[in-house]
Design an enzyme around this catalytic site. Structure first.
Site, short mmCIF file in Angstrom:
data_model
loop_
_atom_site.label_atom_id
_atom_site.label_comp_id
_atom_site.label_asym_id
_atom_site.label_seq_id
_atom_site.Cartn_x
_atom_site.Cartn_y
_atom_site.Cartn_z
CD GLU A 193 -2.89 1.17 2.34
OE1 GLU A 193 -3.46 2.24 2.63
OE2 GLU A 193 -3.11 0.11 2.94
NE ARG A 230 -9.82 -0.08 9.95
CZ ARG A 230 -11.07 -0.19 9.50
NH1 ARG A 230 -11.88 -1.10 10.02
NH2 ARG A 230 -11.52 0.59 8.55
CD GLU A 255 -8.66 -4.66 6.04
OE1 GLU A 255 -7.65 -4.25 6.65
OE2 GLU A 255 -9.58 -3.91 5.64
#
Length: 1276
Positions: A746, A824, A1205
């Site tokens: 990423e 998160r 995920e």
């Protein structure tokens, strides 16, 4: 690849098989057995159609392993199929679909005809009239081509004719190495006399690794592989003699035959050797590696050398004019990697002896992973009794992994001669081994207490095994009777045949055949991946003037750069230039937070920090040149671990905080308060295709084209443009597919792509770089290690009233995505539980490690594991069943979370109830309790765990996507969108979406690649949202096309798609359209604690059962049942593949994969030899996945849900099942001061499991650690 010699086929690793060794051998690669252009081979077809290929990078290896097996055994058993994959790894699929597809070749793997013993029999699946829309078939085996062995390629006749011609010496002269293949024993001995320093190579499984990864040079290599005397097998009066060049595979076959034919008392040693060989390595290694090479390598952790030493094997050693036979005893290995052989001597043969009446032999090994792994401790144990008694005449206990060589525990064994085989001997031997096999606390390899304990555990197993065998031979009970609860400790590891169920909702009756949404369509590239035709970045043919780049990185964690000397590198043939910060025309500043440099200028801040790069004509020269660059440093103090950072107040940014309710009041009302901490180790992405970039300068206006293996074309483009000082419109980034990504591509892929782009700019030539695995693991970072410190308040009923958790993550040497990862984690610290009073804080530790980054789950798994850890502590403290406490605290539909998001469509209770029912949880819980009562040294655990995973990028503006559709005049459609394909099936789903929207067959739609020149400013393919946002963008583009075609459809309602397209073209209507989508109303502020972070949630529940070996720490995953809510699945095959793949990756995170760092911050685990991802043998024996039916999600394309995920965390069910089993073991040995609450950090490796099962052996093996001791490795 498959190698054929004569009529024998064997698979080999292409990276280890020297071309020089292939004389007289036929080589078959995946491209040679079938293709999409002609016809796929049945092996290729079955792996493709059974959904066994996701990213596809491992698929050719899988195909060739299976192909080899079928060439040798056209009707294999399921066990033979499983064993043939011991040397293969896959990071995407979770292995189940590969096994299920290939099981159709097995004579015992098809329909069992209603065999009641087969738990996987379709007739044994419970029928439920309410589930008429549930389907268990992801593929139809009846559609497969049959295997026809008569159609296979024959062995080349020209090679067959060479079989009887006299062999000649072969000599290959390289740039620095001479390879000689000797044809006779005399020739070999003469060569050894002339070149005493020469290395003898048969399989190249050791020397190949040393040359490639340890940069060792051997100027003369001699191959004795074809010499008859070295391949001889002789059955003598005292044992079987094997020539030193006999492959381990051939030794295994010979010993198996002997065990089948000879009396049992003669084959004790052979069975011990076979048990070690069972787990020694994959077929690819055993097919080429030799028994002699294994001995002479003299590895201190050899699997076989302790067995040979304990057995009393004899070695025949020869040189020119001399021949001697020596026992392979404690004197044979005088030091580290040393043997008794003189410089001119070679090992001719080894004789493995028959065992005698009254002689017993066992071999044991414990590694991180059972399949294809290096031992932590390995041993061979032998006892010979005086005839007709249990009085010890001879006792040999030999170990690997306990010193710098294979050793024998002489002092201990000598004292036991003439003693009887009883409890007294057991206690004395254990006390003796604990003293004799001492390891210092800083011993290389670490795990000191564990390794010492294993030596005692292994002897205890041997003691019990001998008792068991004596009991069978002497039922009149001449020795101590074996306690029935101890019996299972003597059982060898057995693999049960795999059993799998996959359930999904079939498409509604009447859905058009052309509409593939909801159908299990195979991955669109799977056939090309199975045939080796799929093109990955490094498969792109070399350009005529292409150059190769190799990075030069720091060897210290924190230091000033004093000087860089490239003089030695310049002497390497083909050297072109060295690139560094001084060559950058634009900015050297890079990174998401502008806190990184492309090349370190004055200071390095981690081991692996990129300082520069060498550019040469070939990759091999680049590797040599990079080693020639000499850098001098001035070392600075380094911060390595989370604890270091806390102590030194070294953090990125301020504390993150989230809270709700009145914490003080909550704790004051609680009946109980428990506090503690949990450490969760990091994880390497281990995508099978490492980071790769090709940069091609176009020669005008600063244009450059980059082919990159990246999830993030946008940042790759902008970082390269910024570095070159040109506008982004001059840089085109193209991605065909990746061989896996998982978040590791990423942002960190830009480390390589910017360096390669600079080299291409400087040289004016195309430049390529594909990292070796060790470089990739060192440089790119991985999942963040976390430390959670918690305090939880609860009532006697198990209801949670207050929670406070401090989260610390090891961010590394730059910020990268660490803030988002921590956010998160904080937004998942509740998992699925309603907590009225809660506070979570997060700190990002600034350390001198490679920057950690995005990884599937992105902080969610760490936050939720801490939650489930304290939840299990609450259940134990209350004395209540864990599943009851979890259910009691679960959210309900319409509840508000602690960040004030309303839970709509909260299906966790449904998933939970379905999972409890389908797994038969309560009945099996009773079975587990019964098993644990009846077995002292094996314990089982059972656990059910839910998950709630928020779907959206936490950075609001990233929740956008674009698409571009071209419709050509023949009716074919070229589709482009912003997402990249890395195996997750995104392109396949986008074609399905477009097909449904346009109402045309998917065969008319094609996606070529992802490119910045077609869809600009794309968000990274990450956060599980790519199907949602790109799918909606594709849908919008399709609607635009349909709107334009509407007049022509009205004019010609009975016309075809092609008619309407042609009519529109002839009426000068645009047949190209863009689509754009933005996720509405998402965005949460940690500053103001307002906003909605997630568009919706994906839910699931898993129940897992495990069995641990309390003596070794080994564990077996017996069964997992998963119920997953993925909305209305766009493609059940892809979604189930994602559920299984994520689960197995999570299984690696929580039980297997462990990164070791030296105290100085140097990564010690840099490849598959030391870092273990799950293999075929690690997946649950019974693996059942069900997609929740009738749960459409109105917030995403065609009522689907994100799936990439969310399932990963469900593997925590295995972690807590292990903890459950350990708790049962500790309760049984309560006299060792065990506490009910205990900390089990992640991953739950064999070391942690064994050390937690406190007993009389662990207490004997505690090593005192002085305060100034510097351990081999430390947690970070």
């Amino acid at each position: 690849m498959t190698l054929i010699w004569g009529c024998s086929h064997f698979s080999a690793n292409a990276c280890l098989a020297p071309i020089c060794s292939l004389h007289h051998v036929a080589v078959t690669t995946v491209e040679g057995i079938g293709s999409t252009k002609s016809r796929l081979h049945p092996v290729q077809e079955r792996i493709a159609k059974s959904h066994g290929s996701q990213c596809g990078f491992c698929t050719p290896g899988m195909v060739m392993s299976m192909y080899t097996l079928l060439r040798n055994q056209p009707e294999p058993t399921v066990e033979e199929i499983e064993n043939s994959f011991q040397g293969n790894l896959c990071r995407c699929t979770g292995y189940r679909p590969i096994l299920q597809g290939f099981r159709t070749f097995a004579r015992d793997g098809g329909c069992c005809g209603g065999n009641a013993d087969n738990q996987n029999c379709c007739m044994n699946q419970k029928k439920d009239d309410t589930q008429v829309t549930q389907s268990p078939c992801l593929f139809n085996p009846e559609e497969f081509m049959p295997l026809d062995p008569t159609q296979e390629p024959i062995f080349p006749p020209e090679l067959l004719r060479l079989k009887d011609t006299p062999r000649k010496q072969l000599r290959f002269e390289g740039e620095r190495v001479t390879w000689i293949q000797a044809s006779t024993l005399k020739e070999l001995l003469d060569l050894k006399a002339q070149h005493p320093e020469a290395k003898l190579v048969v399989g190249n499984t050791e020397i190949g690794i040393e040359m490639k990864f340890k940069n060792m040079l051997f100027p003369v290599i001699v191959s004795p592989a074809w010499i008859p005397e070295l391949n001889l097998v002789e059955h003598g009066p005292e044992g079987i003699s094997f020539g030193a060049a006999c492959t381990l595979d051939s030794v295994e076959k010979t010993l198996k035959d002997a065990v089948a034919k000879l009396p049992a008392h003669q084959t004790e040693v052979f069975r011990g050797v076979l048990e070690q060989m069972r787990w020694f390595a994959g077929k690819q290694v055993k097919s080429v590696a030799s028994i002699g090479g294994n001995i002479i390598t003299a590895s201190p952790i050899s699997d076989l050398n302790p067995v040979f030493m304990a057995s009393g094997a004899k070695l025949t050693i020869v040189s020119r004019g001399t021949r001697r036979t020596v026992p392979m005893d404690h004197t044979f290995f005088p030091g580290y990697r040393k043997t008794l052989l003189g410089p001119e001597e070679i090992l001719l043969s080894i004789e493995i002896p028959y065992s005698r009446e009254g002689e017993f032999f066992s071999a044991f090994k414990q590694a991180s992973r059972r399949d294809d792994d290096i031992a932590k401790v390995t041993c061979g144990m032998r006892v010979l009794f005086q005839p007709g008694t249990t009085q010890v005449k001879e006792l040999a206990l030999c170990f690997g992994g306990m010193a710098d060589r294979t050793i024998s525990a002489f002092k201990t064994t000598r004292k036991q001669l003439s003693n009887f085989w009883n409890e007294k001997l057991l206690h004395e031997v254990c006390a003796g081994l604990a003293e004799e096999l001492y390891l210092p606390p800083d011993a290389p390899g670490g795990m000191v207490d564990f390794r010492r304990t294993l030596t005692l555990s292994f002897f205890f197993k041997f003691y019990l095994t001998v008792l068991h065998k004596l009991g069978k031979e002497h039922p009149e009970d001449k020795c101590g009777k074996l306690d029935p609860t101890f019996a299972s400790a003597t059982f060898l590891f057995q693999k049960d045949p795999p059993a799998n169920v996959q359930l999904f909702q079939e498409v509604p009756k009447g859905q058009s055949e052309e509409d593939t949404v909801g159908r299990p369509l195979p991955h669109l590239a799977s056939a090309m991946q199975a045939s080796g035709e799929a093109v990955y970045c490094d498969d792109i043919p070399r350009y005529e003037n292409e150059l190769s780049l190799r990075l030069v990185t720091s060897t210290l964690a924190h230091a000033k750069i004093k000087s860089i000397d490239i003089s030695e590198a310049q002497k390497v043939p083909g050297f072109v230039c060295f690139v560094s910060a001084d060559d950058i025309p634009g900015s050297n500043t890079t990174g998401l937070g502008d806190d990184e440099t492309i090349f370190a200028k004055d200071k390095v801040t981690c081991v692996g920090h990129i300082i520069g790069a060498v550019v040469t004509d070939t990759p091999e020269h680049a590797q040599r040149a990079a080693q020639g660059v000499k850098i001098t440093y001035e070392e600075l103090p380094a911060i390595i671990s989370i604890e270091d950072a806390i102590k030194n107040n070294s953090f990125w940014g301020p504390e993150l905080r989230i809270e709700k309710g009145d914490l003080k009041k909550g704790f004051s009302e609680a009946d109980n308060i428990v506090s503690g901490e949990l450490y969760i180790g990091g994880q390497d992405h281990f995508y099978l295709e490492t980071q790769c970039t090709i940069a091609v300068p176009k020669g005008e206006a600063g244009e450059m084209e980059l082919f990159v293996s990246t999830q993030n074309t946008n940042k790759t483009q902008s970082f390269v443009a910024n570095m070159l000082g040109v506008p982004a419109n001059r840089i085109v980034v193209r991605v065909k597919r990746m061989g896996g990504g998982f978040g590791g591509k990423e942002t960190r892929s830009t480390l390589v792509s910017t360096a390669v782009a600079l080299a291409a700019y400087k040289t004016g030539c195309p430049v390529r770089c594909m990292l070796d695995r060790d470089e990739d693991m060192l440089i790119t970072g991985g999942r963040h290690p976390f430390l959670g410190r918690y305090k939880v308040g609860f009532m006697k009923t198990g209801r949670i009233v207050a929670l406070e958790v401090e989260h610390y993550s090891n961010a590394g040497n730059s910020l990268d995505l660490s803030k988002g990862v921590m956010e998160r984690a904080l937004l998942h610290m509740d998992n699925c539980y309603r907590i009225p009073n809660i506070r979570g804080t997060g700190r990002l530790c600034k350390t001198n490690l490679s920057s950690n980054t995005a990884f599937r789950g992105f902080g969610g798994p760490q936050g939720m594991l801490i939650a489930e850890h304290w939840m299990s502590e609450v259940a134990v403290t209350c004395g209540l069943p864990a599943e009851e406490v979890r259910r009691k605290n679960m959210y309900k539909e319409g509840d508000l979370t602690y960040f004030d998001q309303k839970l709509e469509g909260f299906t966790v209770p449904r998933c939970w109830d379905e999972c409890l029912a389908s797994s038969q949880y309560h009945a099996r819980k009773n079975e587990v309790d019964k098993f644990n009562k009846e077995n002292c040294w094996k314990k089982r655990g059972l656990c059910i765990i839910p998950t709630k995973f928020g779907i959206s990028f936490l950075t609001p503006f990233l929740n956008q996507a674009g698409a571009l559709i071209h419709v050509y005049t023949d009716g074919s459609v070229l589709l482009t969108h912003g997402g990249t394909e890395m195996g997750q099936g995104l392109h396949t789903k986008m074609v399905q979406v477009a097909g449904k929207a346009l109402k045309i067959p998917t065969s008319k739609i094609y996606i070529s690649e992802t490119s910045t020149s077609t869809v600009p400013n794309t968000s990274p393919t990450a956060a599980s949202v790519s199907t949602d946002i790109n799918g909606q963008a594709v849908y919008e583009a399709c609607q635009t096309i349909l709107k334009r075609l509407e007049p022509f459809k009205r004019k010609n309602p009975s016309g075809s798609w092609e008619d309407w397209v042609t009519a529109a073209y002839q009426d000068a209507v645009s047949l190209s359209a863009t689509g754009f989508y933005k996720t509405p109303n998402v965005g949460y502020s940690f500053e103001t604690h307002s906003g909605k972070p997630f568009h919706y949630f994906t839910y699931g529940v898993a129940c897992s059962e495990v069995e641990i070996d309390c003596l070794t720490g080994d564990h077996k995953n017996l069964r997992t049942d998963i119920v997953m809510d993925v909305g209305s699945s766009l493609n059940p095959a892809i979604d189930i593949g994602q559920v299984e793949g994520a689960f197995v990756q999570g299984l690696g995170l929580f039980t297997l994969e462990e990164l070791h760092y030296s105290p100085e911050g140097n990564l010690l685990t840099r490849g598959p030899s030391t870092y273990k991802i799950p293999a075929f043998g690690n997946i649950p024996t019974e693996f059942r996945v069900s997609l929740l039916r009738d749960s459409p999600n109105k917030k995403a394309i065609y009522a689907s849900k994100a799936v990439g995920e969310p399932p990963l965390f469900l593997a925590a069910s295995i972690f807590f099942a292990i903890k459950d089993a350990i708790r049962a073991a500790r309760a049984q040995h309560a006299d060792n001061n065990t506490k009910a609450l205990f900390q089990l950090d992640s991953p739950a490796t064999p070391e942690k499991i064994r050390n937690a099962c406190v007993d009389k052996f662990t207490t004997l093996s505690v090593t005192d650690v002085p305060g100034n001791c510097k351990p081999w490795s430390r947690r970070v």
